[in-house]
Write a protein that holds these residues in place. Structure first.
Motif, PDB file in Angstrom:
ATOM      1  N   LYS A  86      51.260  50.910  53.120  1.00 23.73           N
ATOM      2  CA  LYS A  86      51.713  50.912  51.191  1.00 23.73           C
ATOM      3  C   LYS A  86      52.258  52.105  50.519  1.00 23.73           C
ATOM      4  CE  LYS A  86      53.446  48.775  47.023  1.00 23.73           C
ATOM      5  NZ  LYS A  86      52.216  49.791  46.260  1.00 23.73           N
ATOM      6  N   CYS A 158      40.911  41.184  35.074  1.00 22.99           N
ATOM      7  CA  CYS A 158      40.980  41.813  36.512  1.00 22.99           C
ATOM      8  C   CYS A 158      40.864  41.109  37.199  1.00 22.99           C
ATOM      9  CB  CYS A 158      40.131  42.924  36.661  1.00 22.99           C
ATOM     10  SG  CYS A 158      40.485  43.953  35.582  1.00 22.99           S
ATOM     11  N   CYS A 161      43.784  38.894  39.169  1.00 19.10           N
ATOM     12  CA  CYS A 161      44.935  39.235  39.861  1.00 19.10           C
ATOM     13  C   CYS A 161      44.520  40.195  41.813  1.00 19.10           C
ATOM     14  CB  CYS A 161      45.916  40.441  39.423  1.00 19.10           C
ATOM     15  SG  CYS A 161      47.282  39.997  38.617  1.00 19.10           S
ATOM     16  N   HIS A 162      42.618  40.491  41.299  1.00 25.04           N
ATOM     17  CA  HIS A 162      42.474  41.127  41.666  1.00 25.04           C
ATOM     18  C   HIS A 162      41.485  40.310  42.553  1.00 25.04           C
ATOM     19  CE1 HIS A 162      43.986  45.119  41.985  1.00 25.04           C
ATOM     20  NE2 HIS A 162      44.296  44.871  40.175  1.00 25.04           N
ATOM     21  N   MET A 204      50.693  46.933  37.218  1.00 27.00           N
ATOM     22  CA  MET A 204      49.380  47.447  36.355  1.00 27.00           C
ATOM     23  C   MET A 204      49.774  48.702  35.002  1.00 27.00           C
ATOM     24  SD  MET A 204      46.353  46.437  38.006  1.00 27.00           S
ATOM     25  CE  MET A 204      45.764  48.126  37.045  1.00 27.00           C
TER      26      MET A 204
HETATM   27  C1  HEC Z   1      49.452  41.019  36.710  1.00 25.44           C
HETATM   28  C2  HEC Z   1      48.173  41.229  38.068  1.00 25.44           C
HETATM   29  C3  HEC Z   1      46.632  42.605  37.796  1.00 25.44           C
HETATM   30  C4  HEC Z   1      45.774  42.369  36.972  1.00 25.44           C
HETATM   31  C5  HEC Z   1      45.873  41.951  35.456  1.00 25.44           C
HETATM   32  C6  HEC Z   1      44.813  43.574  37.310  1.00 25.44           C
HETATM   33  N1  HEC Z   1      45.782  43.981  38.264  1.00 25.44           N
HETATM   34 FE1  HEC Z   1      44.938  45.966  38.470  1.00 25.44          FE
HETATM   35  N2  HEC Z   1      46.995  46.041  40.581  1.00 25.44           N
HETATM   36  C7  HEC Z   1      47.968  44.776  40.451  1.00 25.44           C
HETATM   37  C8  HEC Z   1      48.707  45.052  41.699  1.00 25.44           C
HETATM   38  C9  HEC Z   1      49.451  44.502  42.260  1.00 25.44           C
HETATM   39  C10 HEC Z   1      48.181  46.227  42.095  1.00 25.44           C
HETATM   40  C11 HEC Z   1      48.951  47.233  43.441  1.00 25.44           C
HETATM   41  C12 HEC Z   1      49.666  48.636  42.917  1.00 25.44           C
HETATM   42  C13 HEC Z   1      49.750  49.201  44.196  1.00 25.44           C
HETATM   43  O1  HEC Z   1      50.980  48.088  44.484  1.00 25.44           O
HETATM   44  O2  HEC Z   1      50.264  50.001  44.286  1.00 25.44           O
HETATM   45  C14 HEC Z   1      46.858  47.061  41.208  1.00 25.44           C
HETATM   46  C15 HEC Z   1      46.434  47.911  41.569  1.00 25.44           C
HETATM   47  C16 HEC Z   1      45.290  48.587  41.406  1.00 25.44           C
HETATM   48  C17 HEC Z   1      44.779  49.578  41.776  1.00 25.44           C
HETATM   49  C18 HEC Z   1      44.405  50.758  42.108  1.00 25.44           C
HETATM   50  C19 HEC Z   1      43.814  50.122  43.769  1.00 25.44           C
HETATM   51  C20 HEC Z   1      44.045  51.885  44.473  1.00 25.44           C
HETATM   52  O3  HEC Z   1      43.163  51.460  45.563  1.00 25.44           O
HETATM   53  O4  HEC Z   1      45.242  51.743  45.006  1.00 25.44           O
HETATM   54  C21 HEC Z   1      43.825  49.975  40.563  1.00 25.44           C
HETATM   55  C22 HEC Z   1      42.328  50.847  40.081  1.00 25.44           C
HETATM   56  C23 HEC Z   1      43.535  48.447  39.765  1.00 25.44           C
HETATM   57  N3  HEC Z   1      44.095  47.920  40.219  1.00 25.44           N
HETATM   58  C24 HEC Z   1      42.132  48.075  38.755  1.00 25.44           C
HETATM   59  C25 HEC Z   1      42.750  47.018  37.619  1.00 25.44           C
HETATM   60  C26 HEC Z   1      41.521  46.618  37.169  1.00 25.44           C
HETATM   61  C27 HEC Z   1      41.127  47.801  36.448  1.00 25.44           C
HETATM   62  C28 HEC Z   1      41.879  45.812  36.036  1.00 25.44           C
HETATM   63  C29 HEC Z   1      41.325  44.731  34.590  1.00 25.44           C
HETATM   64  C30 HEC Z   1      41.083  46.013  33.490  1.00 25.44           C
HETATM   65  C31 HEC Z   1      42.928  45.138  36.815  1.00 25.44           C
HETATM   66  N4  HEC Z   1      43.598  45.513  37.507  1.00 25.44           N
HETATM   67  C32 HEC Z   1      44.144  43.931  36.543  1.00 25.44           C
HETATM   68  C33 HEC Z   1      47.534  43.442  39.638  1.00 25.44           C
HETATM   69  C34 HEC Z   1      46.702  43.710  38.354  1.00 25.44           C
END
Ligand code: HEC
Ligand code: HEC
Length: 233
Positions: A86, A158, A161-162, A204
């Protein structure tokens, strides 16, 4: 997942009315299988040798796809294939911007994209090598954000979701562990300024918008080498 019930409350703070449904439908929606006919061996050749107009992926992403900490080039090894594909498509169609990746992704055929992502996804996921300095205040703050979030500003953990230990929940939620901290930091800054905007439902961008520079630095430090307790399921 064991935490379905508290999830609803946490997400309510993020995007209010639209989030809970969004996340659940994301989790439930099975991705169409873009990986069906991928050839990881052909992907390995491309990754290590490049092809016409395309440099070897490993020259930036590391011989084992481990990334390059000093340059902030991301780890690809063990990341879910659908997610990698993607992102590669987003670089190709310009919905994700990167001076390095836009020309490379545009030069790859659909089959090459599939094969290369199948190869990197097949490589071993991150494993801890050196013990982190768990007593550093920045590390501790980062751990708290990743595992608990910050209720005062309706910021979900984080890992909600992750996934447990930040290992990812395929296909929509990528693994975060073991990413060079400069990469995580740059991505969070890009979500915050909406320079990166290819996230489903703006999930995000909502997270990034709540983060201070300090929080971005803390969580990026933590995610590069999280302590074993958070990595184990
Ligand atoms: C509500 C759900 C959610 C939460 C809570 C969340 N994320 Fe995410 N995150 C996502 C999604 C969905 C993606 C994929 C985005 C895409 O499709 O490009 C993502 C992508 C990312 C990416 C990109 C990774 C890459 O290699 O491309 C990073 C870095 C990231 N998140 C960090 C964090 C951090 C740090 C936190 C907490 C502070 C966090 N996320 C909290 C849903 C979330
Ligand atoms: C010149 C260095 C360079 C080369 C060569 C390179 N990449 Fe990248 N790649 C990058 C950088 C830098 C990023 C992060 C872009 C950003 O800031 O969003 C990236 C990001 C990615 C991502 C997104 C990862 C994520 O977690 O979101 C994928 C997938 C990817 N590259 C695949 C490839 C493949 C496949 C090849 C070989 C065909 C390749 N790259 C060759 C520098 C490179």
């Amino acid at each position: 997942m064991t935490c379905r019930t508290p999830l609803r409350g946490i997400f309510a703070g993020l995007g209010r009315e639209r989030l809970p449904g969004t996340v659940f439908s994301l989790v439930l929606a099975a991705a169409a299988a873009p990986s069906a006919h991928a050839d990881a061996n052909a992907g390995s050749v491309l990754a290590h040798q490049g092809s016409a107009g395309v440099p070897a992926c490993v020259s930036c992403h590391g011989m084992q796809g481990e990334g390059q900490a000093a340059s902030g080039f991301p780890r690809l090894a063990g990341q879910n294939q659908d997610y990698l594909l993607k992102e590669l498509q987003a670089f190709a169609d310009g919905t994700r911007k990167s001076p390095q990746m836009n020309p490379i992704a545009s030069a790859l055929s659909a089959a090459q994209k599939r094969d290369a992502t199948a190869y990197f996804a097949s490589l071993p996921a991150w494993k801890q090598q050196d013990k982190p300095n768990t007593s550093s205040p920045s590390y501790q703050r980062g751990r708290k954000l990743a595992t608990v979030g910050d209720w005062n500003k309706e910021m979900p953990a984080c890992f909600i979701c992750h996934g447990a230990g930040g290992r990812g929940v395929p296909p929509h939620f990528p693994a975060l562990v073991g990413q060079p901290r400069a990469y995580t930091r740059a991505q969070l800054e890009a979500w915050r300024s909406a320079k990166r905007a290819n996230d489903p439902q703006g999930l995000m961008r909502s997270v990034g918008a709540k983060m201070t520079d300090q929080e971005i630095a803390d969580v990026s430090l933590y995610l590069e080498n999280p302590s074993p307790a958070e990595v184990e399921e």
